[in-house]
Design a protein around this motif. Structure first.
Motif, PDB file in Angstrom:
ATOM      1  N   ASP A  99      -8.691  -2.745   4.180  1.00 28.83           N
ATOM      2  CA  ASP A  99      -8.876  -2.976   5.607  1.00 28.83           C
ATOM      3  C   ASP A  99     -10.197  -2.402   6.106  1.00 28.83           C
ATOM      4  N   ALA A 100     -10.776  -1.476   5.374  1.00 25.92           N
ATOM      5  CA  ALA A 100     -12.052  -0.874   5.768  1.00 25.92           C
ATOM      6  C   ALA A 100     -13.197  -1.818   5.405  1.00 25.92           C
ATOM      7  N   ALA A 101     -14.214  -1.808   6.226  1.00 22.65           N
ATOM      8  CA  ALA A 101     -15.373  -2.659   5.964  1.00 22.65           C
ATOM      9  C   ALA A 101     -16.050  -2.270   4.658  1.00 22.65           C
ATOM     10  N   HIS A 102     -16.406  -3.247   3.873  1.00 22.98           N
ATOM     11  CA  HIS A 102     -17.161  -3.083   2.626  1.00 22.98           C
ATOM     12  C   HIS A 102     -16.417  -2.331   1.529  1.00 22.98           C
ATOM     13  N   ALA A 103     -15.113  -2.197   1.650  1.00 21.92           N
ATOM     14  CA  ALA A 103     -14.339  -1.483   0.630  1.00 21.92           C
ATOM     15  C   ALA A 103     -14.130  -2.374  -0.585  1.00 21.92           C
ATOM     16  N   ARG A 104     -14.105  -1.732  -1.757  1.00 24.26           N
ATOM     17  CA  ARG A 104     -13.823  -2.404  -3.025  1.00 24.26           C
ATOM     18  C   ARG A 104     -12.986  -1.427  -3.839  1.00 24.26           C
ATOM     19  N   VAL A 105     -11.846  -1.905  -4.315  1.00 27.91           N
ATOM     20  CA  VAL A 105     -10.857  -1.029  -4.954  1.00 27.91           C
ATOM     21  C   VAL A 105     -10.721  -1.376  -6.430  1.00 27.91           C
ATOM     22  N   LEU A 106     -10.777  -0.347  -7.270  1.00 27.02           N
ATOM     23  CA  LEU A 106     -10.480  -0.484  -8.692  1.00 27.02           C
ATOM     24  C   LEU A 106      -9.132   0.147  -8.965  1.00 27.02           C
ATOM     25  N   VAL A 107      -8.228  -0.614  -9.581  1.00 29.65           N
ATOM     26  CA  VAL A 107      -6.951  -0.088 -10.052  1.00 29.65           C
ATOM     27  C   VAL A 107      -7.041  -0.117 -11.568  1.00 29.65           C
ATOM     28  N   HIS A 108      -6.867   1.036 -12.194  1.00 30.20           N
ATOM     29  CA  HIS A 108      -7.014   1.080 -13.645  1.00 30.20           C
ATOM     30  C   HIS A 108      -5.930   1.928 -14.284  1.00 30.20           C
ATOM     31  N   CYS A 109      -5.772   1.720 -15.578  1.00 34.80           N
ATOM     32  CA  CYS A 109      -4.950   2.572 -16.436  1.00 34.80           C
ATOM     33  C   CYS A 109      -5.695   2.653 -17.764  1.00 34.80           C
ATOM     34  N   ALA A 110      -5.033   2.924 -18.840  1.00 39.78           N
ATOM     35  CA  ALA A 110      -5.729   3.078 -20.117  1.00 39.78           C
ATOM     36  C   ALA A 110      -6.339   1.753 -20.579  1.00 39.78           C
ATOM     37  N   ALA A 111      -5.518   0.713 -20.711  1.00 42.13           N
ATOM     38  CA  ALA A 111      -6.001  -0.575 -21.210  1.00 42.13           C
ATOM     39  C   ALA A 111      -6.210  -1.602 -20.102  1.00 42.13           C
ATOM     40  N   GLY A 112      -5.666  -1.343 -18.919  1.00 40.83           N
ATOM     41  CA  GLY A 112      -5.842  -2.262 -17.800  1.00 40.83           C
ATOM     42  C   GLY A 112      -5.002  -3.519 -17.886  1.00 40.83           C
ATOM     43  N   VAL A 113      -3.841  -3.439 -18.536  1.00 40.29           N
ATOM     44  CA  VAL A 113      -2.999  -4.630 -18.665  1.00 40.29           C
ATOM     45  C   VAL A 113      -1.548  -4.411 -18.239  1.00 40.29           C
ATOM     46  N   SER A 114      -1.059  -3.184 -18.200  1.00 41.70           N
ATOM     47  CA  SER A 114       0.354  -2.959 -17.903  1.00 41.70           C
ATOM     48  C   SER A 114       0.566  -2.185 -16.601  1.00 41.70           C
ATOM     49  N   ARG A 115       0.264  -0.890 -16.581  1.00 37.28           N
ATOM     50  CA  ARG A 115       0.503  -0.081 -15.383  1.00 37.28           C
ATOM     51  C   ARG A 115      -0.321  -0.558 -14.193  1.00 37.28           C
ATOM     52  N   SER A 116      -1.631  -0.670 -14.397  1.00 36.44           N
ATOM     53  CA  SER A 116      -2.496  -1.094 -13.290  1.00 36.44           C
ATOM     54  C   SER A 116      -2.149  -2.508 -12.845  1.00 36.44           C
ATOM     55  N   ALA A 117      -1.909  -3.393 -13.804  1.00 38.97           N
ATOM     56  CA  ALA A 117      -1.553  -4.771 -13.454  1.00 38.97           C
ATOM     57  C   ALA A 117      -0.255  -4.811 -12.658  1.00 38.97           C
ATOM     58  N   SER A 118       0.721  -4.014 -13.047  1.00 36.66           N
ATOM     59  CA  SER A 118       2.005  -3.992 -12.340  1.00 36.66           C
ATOM     60  C   SER A 118       1.833  -3.537 -10.899  1.00 36.66           C
ATOM     61  N   LEU A 119       0.997  -2.536 -10.680  1.00 40.32           N
ATOM     62  CA  LEU A 119       0.766  -2.056  -9.310  1.00 40.32           C
ATOM     63  C   LEU A 119       0.042  -3.108  -8.478  1.00 40.32           C
ATOM     64  N   VAL A 120      -0.880  -3.829  -9.082  1.00 43.27           N
ATOM     65  CA  VAL A 120      -1.583  -4.889  -8.358  1.00 43.27           C
ATOM     66  C   VAL A 120      -0.635  -6.049  -8.063  1.00 43.27           C
ATOM     67  N   LEU A 121       0.225  -6.395  -9.015  1.00 41.63           N
ATOM     68  CA  LEU A 121       1.214  -7.445  -8.764  1.00 41.63           C
ATOM     69  C   LEU A 121       2.131  -7.050  -7.605  1.00 41.63           C
ATOM     70  N   ALA A 122       2.570  -5.803  -7.592  1.00 41.93           N
ATOM     71  CA  ALA A 122       3.424  -5.325  -6.497  1.00 41.93           C
ATOM     72  C   ALA A 122       2.674  -5.412  -5.167  1.00 41.93           C
ATOM     73  N   TYR A 123       1.417  -5.026  -5.164  1.00 43.54           N
ATOM     74  CA  TYR A 123       0.601  -5.123  -3.947  1.00 43.54           C
ATOM     75  C   TYR A 123       0.562  -6.563  -3.435  1.00 43.54           C
ATOM     76  N   MET A 124       0.326  -7.502  -4.341  1.00 44.46           N
ATOM     77  CA  MET A 124       0.223  -8.904  -3.937  1.00 44.46           C
ATOM     78  C   MET A 124       1.559  -9.437  -3.426  1.00 44.46           C
ATOM     79  N   MET A 125       2.639  -8.958  -3.990  1.00 47.81           N
ATOM     80  CA  MET A 125       3.966  -9.372  -3.535  1.00 47.81           C
ATOM     81  C   MET A 125       4.274  -8.778  -2.162  1.00 47.81           C
ATOM     82  N   ILE A 126       3.933  -7.512  -1.969  1.00 49.80           N
ATOM     83  CA  ILE A 126       4.257  -6.810  -0.726  1.00 49.80           C
ATOM     84  C   ILE A 126       3.362  -7.269   0.423  1.00 49.80           C
ATOM     85  N   HIS A 127       2.060  -7.328   0.192  1.00 53.25           N
ATOM     86  CA  HIS A 127       1.128  -7.592   1.294  1.00 53.25           C
ATOM     87  C   HIS A 127       0.672  -9.036   1.421  1.00 53.25           C
TER      88      HIS A 127
END
Length: 165
Positions: A99-127
């Motif tokens: 919501d902040a101007a010019h913000a860019r968010v990185l969601v990461h975990c070790a390999a970037g396929v399970s934990r981080s992906a799950s949190l991003v999927l939840a974000y997309m479902m919720i918001h």
């Protein structure tokens, strides 16, 4: 569940260290998260570490300094780990950041396929009111992901909860 796994197995099985999967929202691995110069070039302003405290994911507020806001989620990539308790708080953090101007968010975990992906999927479902399958397909347009079966079950439960309201 079998249909979700089939979709996840499809598509490319390799990827970059970091990919923009939604406008201004990136999913990446430890390598990307540990390269401050790369993050600066990408304009990353917020980092969600979905493996906070893990052996290879030791990011912190001190590591990124004052130019990047840091949010740590101490998740294990284990099917028995309760990642669902972090779905709403992390989704709120991501949305507030975006919501902040010019913000860019990185969601990461070790390999970037399970934990981080799950949190991003939840974000997309919720918001963004995506179904689980819709969110998976949207992210897979830009990045190969593969949440573990336990996380998929928790995401399915989230989907059911969201559709009840």
């Amino acid at each position: 569940m079998a249909d979700l796994v089939k979709v996840l197995y499809g598509g490319k099985r390799f990827g970059n260290h970091v990919d923009e999967v939604w406008p201004h929202l990136f999913v990446g691995d430890t390598s990307a998260a540990n390269e401050r110069y790369r993050l600066w070039k990408l304009g990353i302003t917020h980092v969600v570490n979905a493996a906070h405290g893990g052996m290879h994911c030791q990011g912190s507020r001190d590591f990124y300094g004052s130019s990047v806001d840091y949010y740590g989620v101490p998740a294990d990539d284990s099917p028995s780990f309760d990642l669902a308790r972090y779905f709403f708080p992390t989704a709120e953090y991501i949305q507030s950041a975006l919501d902040a101007a010019h913000a860019r968010v990185l969601v990461h975990c070790a390999a970037g396929v399970s934990r981080s992906a799950s949190l991003v999927l939840a974000y997309m479902m919720i918001h963004h009111h995506h179904s689980l399958l819709g969110a998976i397909n949207k992210v897979k347009e830009r990045r190969w992901i593969f949440p573990n079966r336990g996380f998929l079950k928790q995401l399915r439960a989230l989907e059911n909860k969201l559709h009840q309201t």
